[in-house]
Design a protein around this motif. Structure first.
Motif, PDB file in Angstrom:
ATOM      1  N   ILE A   4       1.323  -1.033  -0.042  1.00 38.65           N
ATOM      2  CA  ILE A   4      -0.109  -0.319  -0.166  1.00 38.65           C
ATOM      3  C   ILE A   4       0.808   1.679  -0.181  1.00 38.65           C
ATOM      4  N   THR A   5       1.512   1.190   0.886  1.00 37.49           N
ATOM      5  CA  THR A   5       2.411   2.320   1.023  1.00 37.49           C
ATOM      6  C   THR A   5       3.511   2.581  -0.549  1.00 37.49           C
ATOM      7  N   ALA A   6       3.919   1.783  -0.803  1.00 36.62           N
ATOM      8  CA  ALA A   6       4.681   1.728  -2.108  1.00 36.62           C
ATOM      9  C   ALA A   6       3.766   2.085  -3.419  1.00 36.62           C
ATOM     10  N   ALA A   7       2.978   1.466  -2.760  1.00 40.17           N
ATOM     11  CA  ALA A   7       1.671   1.739  -4.173  1.00 40.17           C
ATOM     12  C   ALA A   7       1.970   3.489  -4.244  1.00 40.17           C
ATOM     13  N   ALA A   8       1.039   3.666  -2.541  1.00 40.60           N
ATOM     14  CA  ALA A   8       0.655   5.276  -2.503  1.00 40.60           C
ATOM     15  C   ALA A   8       1.722   5.886  -2.663  1.00 40.60           C
ATOM     16  N   ARG A   9       2.710   5.745  -2.979  1.00 38.57           N
ATOM     17  CA  ARG A   9       3.825   6.821  -2.589  1.00 38.57           C
ATOM     18  C   ARG A   9       3.912   6.852  -4.444  1.00 38.57           C
ATOM     19  N   GLU A  10       4.349   6.201  -4.742  1.00 36.76           N
ATOM     20  CA  GLU A  10       4.860   6.398  -6.241  1.00 36.76           C
ATOM     21  C   GLU A  10       3.399   7.148  -7.276  1.00 36.76           C
ATOM     22  N   LEU A  11       2.077   6.626  -6.939  1.00 32.95           N
ATOM     23  CA  LEU A  11       0.936   7.428  -7.364  1.00 32.95           C
ATOM     24  C   LEU A  11       0.814   8.947  -6.839  1.00 32.95           C
ATOM     25  N   PHE A  12       1.327   9.322  -6.000  1.00 31.44           N
ATOM     26  CA  PHE A  12       1.217  10.600  -5.315  1.00 31.44           C
ATOM     27  C   PHE A  12       2.197  11.094  -5.913  1.00 31.44           C
ATOM     28  N   ALA A  13       3.362  10.867  -5.892  1.00 33.01           N
ATOM     29  CA  ALA A  13       4.669  11.320  -6.418  1.00 33.01           C
ATOM     30  C   ALA A  13       4.915  11.334  -8.124  1.00 33.01           C
ATOM     31  N   GLU A  14       3.662  10.821  -9.185  1.00 30.72           N
ATOM     32  CA  GLU A  14       3.712  10.797 -10.136  1.00 30.72           C
ATOM     33  C   GLU A  14       2.515  12.117 -10.026  1.00 30.72           C
ATOM     34  N   ARG A  15       1.125  11.274  -9.799  1.00 34.44           N
ATOM     35  CA  ARG A  15       0.524  12.583 -10.386  1.00 34.44           C
ATOM     36  C   ARG A  15      -0.330  13.791  -8.970  1.00 34.44           C
ATOM     37  N   GLY A  16      -0.039  13.319  -8.068  1.00 32.67           N
ATOM     38  CA  GLY A  16      -0.258  15.034  -6.800  1.00 32.67           C
ATOM     39  C   GLY A  16      -1.002  13.788  -6.531  1.00 32.67           C
ATOM     40  N   VAL A  17      -1.467  13.932  -5.385  1.00 33.36           N
ATOM     41  CA  VAL A  17      -2.689  12.747  -3.963  1.00 33.36           C
ATOM     42  C   VAL A  17      -3.675  13.968  -4.309  1.00 33.36           C
ATOM     43  N   ASP A  18      -4.302  15.320  -4.983  1.00 26.58           N
ATOM     44  CA  ASP A  18      -5.517  15.247  -5.120  1.00 26.58           C
ATOM     45  C   ASP A  18      -5.992  14.312  -6.811  1.00 26.58           C
ATOM     46  N   GLU A  19      -5.475  13.687  -7.729  1.00 29.81           N
ATOM     47  CA  GLU A  19      -5.013  13.834  -8.643  1.00 29.81           C
ATOM     48  C   GLU A  19      -5.248  11.561  -8.677  1.00 29.81           C
ATOM     49  N   VAL A  20      -5.626  11.662  -7.333  1.00 27.63           N
ATOM     50  CA  VAL A  20      -5.459  10.220  -6.781  1.00 27.63           C
ATOM     51  C   VAL A  20      -6.478   9.128  -6.336  1.00 27.63           C
ATOM     52  N   THR A  21      -6.771   8.706  -7.064  1.00 28.56           N
ATOM     53  CA  THR A  21      -8.058   7.634  -6.365  1.00 28.56           C
ATOM     54  C   THR A  21      -8.373   5.800  -4.904  1.00 28.56           C
ATOM     55  N   THR A  22      -8.259   6.085  -4.062  1.00 29.62           N
ATOM     56  CA  THR A  22      -8.190   5.161  -3.370  1.00 29.62           C
ATOM     57  C   THR A  22      -8.145   3.839  -4.518  1.00 29.62           C
ATOM     58  N   VAL A  53      14.544  18.609   6.218  1.00 26.17           N
ATOM     59  CA  VAL A  53      12.839  18.823   6.475  1.00 26.17           C
ATOM     60  C   VAL A  53      12.014  19.079   5.041  1.00 26.17           C
ATOM     61  N   VAL A  54      12.220  21.005   4.885  1.00 25.15           N
ATOM     62  CA  VAL A  54      11.952  21.631   3.666  1.00 25.15           C
ATOM     63  C   VAL A  54      12.178  20.536   2.366  1.00 25.15           C
ATOM     64  N   GLU A  55      13.265  20.027   2.280  1.00 19.76           N
ATOM     65  CA  GLU A  55      12.786  19.331   0.431  1.00 19.76           C
ATOM     66  C   GLU A  55      12.422  17.990   0.717  1.00 19.76           C
ATOM     67  N   CYS A  56      12.285  17.972   1.849  1.00 22.78           N
ATOM     68  CA  CYS A  56      11.234  16.691   1.776  1.00 22.78           C
ATOM     69  C   CYS A  56       9.759  17.137   1.627  1.00 22.78           C
ATOM     70  N   ASN A  57       9.282  18.104   2.262  1.00 17.58           N
ATOM     71  CA  ASN A  57       8.324  18.804   1.380  1.00 17.58           C
ATOM     72  C   ASN A  57       8.042  19.146   0.787  1.00 17.58           C
ATOM     73  N   ARG A  58       9.088  19.336  -0.182  1.00 17.09           N
ATOM     74  CA  ARG A  58       8.623  20.231  -1.635  1.00 17.09           C
ATOM     75  C   ARG A  58       9.008  19.091  -2.782  1.00 17.09           C
ATOM     76  N   LYS A  59       9.518  18.358  -2.483  1.00 14.67           N
ATOM     77  CA  LYS A  59       9.918  16.974  -3.718  1.00 14.67           C
ATOM     78  C   LYS A  59       8.418  16.737  -4.616  1.00 14.67           C
ATOM     79  N   GLN A  60       6.987  17.340  -3.890  1.00 11.56           N
ATOM     80  CA  GLN A  60       5.993  17.385  -4.277  1.00 11.56           C
ATOM     81  C   GLN A  60       5.185  18.566  -4.140  1.00 11.56           C
ATOM     82  N   VAL A  61       4.885  19.137  -4.308  1.00 17.64           N
ATOM     83  CA  VAL A  61       4.890  20.485  -3.550  1.00 17.64           C
ATOM     84  C   VAL A  61       3.532  20.643  -2.990  1.00 17.64           C
ATOM     85  N   ASP A  62       2.317  20.212  -4.040  1.00 17.02           N
ATOM     86  CA  ASP A  62       1.625  19.601  -3.466  1.00 17.02           C
ATOM     87  C   ASP A  62       1.079  18.968  -2.663  1.00 17.02           C
ATOM     88  N   ASN A  63       1.468  17.739  -2.665  1.00 14.60           N
ATOM     89  CA  ASN A  63       1.229  16.937  -1.825  1.00 14.60           C
ATOM     90  C   ASN A  63       2.371  17.380  -0.007  1.00 14.60           C
TER      91      ASN A  63
END
Length: 200
Positions: free
Chosen positions: A22-40, A101-111
Motif C-alpha cells: 500500500i505504501t509503495a503504491a501510494a508513494r508512486e501514484l502520489f509522486a506521479e500525479r499528486g494526491v488530489d488526482e489519485v483515487t483510493t 525537512v523542507v527538501e522532503c516537503n517540497r519534492k512534490q509541492v501539492d503533496n
C-alpha cells in the motif's frame, strides 16, 4: 513453542507485506500525479488488494498521504540531526535540521502542502496522524537540543524557541505565497527569521 504462535506470526507478516505494498503504491501514484488526482481505488488496484482492505490500513486518502510522507520526514529528520552534530554555530546547526525537512516537503509541492494541512486538521486518533505529530515533536526536540549548547539558553527557553522555529518552518512551507519558490529561497526565508530569535 505454543500452538498459537505460528499463525500469529504469519498473520503479522501478511499485514506488514500488505502495508508495504500500500505504501509503495501510494508513494508512486502520489509522486506521479499528486494526491488530489489519485483515487483510493487506484491505490488499492496497484497494491493488489481490495478497497475494503485498504481502509483497514488507512481510513482516508489523507491518512495514506501521512503514511507515505511520514517515512520520508523521519529520514529527513535523521539526516538533519546527524548534520547538526558536527556544526558548532547555533544558527547553522538549526538550519542543518530544517533544510532536509523542507527538501522532503517540497519534492512534490501539492503533496507537501496537503501533508501539512493533514497534520493540522487531521484526526489525531488516526495512527498515521499521531505519527506525524510525533515527528513534529521530535523535530522541536532536536532543535532544542542544539539551542541548549548555548549556556545562556535555559531548557525551557530552548523548548519555546524550538516551537517558534517549528512554526516558522511550517508557515514558510505551507504559505501560498511560497508555492512556486525553490527550496533555497524557503530556507533563506526561514534562516532570516530564525536569526532574529537567537542570541547574538
Amino acid at each position: 513453542m505454543p500452538l498459537g504462535s505460528q499463525p500469529v506470526g504469519r498473520r503479522e507478516r501478511n499485514k506488514q507485506q500488505k502495508l508495504d505494498r500500500i505504501t509503495a503504491a501510494a508513494r508512486e501514484l502520489f509522486a506521479e500525479r499528486g494526491v488530489d488526482e489519485v483515487t483510493t481505488q487506484e491505490i488499492a488496484d496497484k497494491a493488489d488488494i481490495g478497497a475494503g482492505t485498504l481502509f483497514l490500513y488507512a481510513k482516508t486518502k489523507g491518512e495514506l498521504l501521512l503514511l507515505v510522507q511520514n517515512s520520508t520526514y523521519a529520514d529527513a529528520l535523521a539526516e538533519g540531526r546527524a548534520a547538526a552534530e558536527g556544526i558548532p554555530d547555533l544558527l547553522d546547526a538549526v538550519m542543518a535540521i530544517v533544510r532536509p525537512v523542507v527538501e522532503c516537503n517540497r519534492k512534490q509541492v501539492d503533496n507537501g502542502r496537503t501533508y501539512l494541512r493533514e497534520i493540522v486538521f487531521g484526526d489525531p486518533e488516526e495512527p498515521h496522524h499521531r505519527d506525524a505529530l510525533g515527528l513534529t515533536v521530535q523535530t522541536e526536540m532536536a532543535i532544542a537540543d542544539v539551542l541548549q549548547r548555548d549556556d545562556h539558553i535555559t531548557p525551557d527557553d530552548a523548548a519555546t524557541l524550538a516551537h517558534i522555529v517549528s512554526a516558522i518552518m511550517f508557515v514558510s512551507m505551507a504559505a501560498t505565497i511560497n508555492m512556486t519558490n525553490p527550496v533555497d529561497d524557503i530556507v533563506k526565508d526561514i534562516t532570516n527569521q530564525v536569526r532574529v530569535l537567537l542570541p547574538h
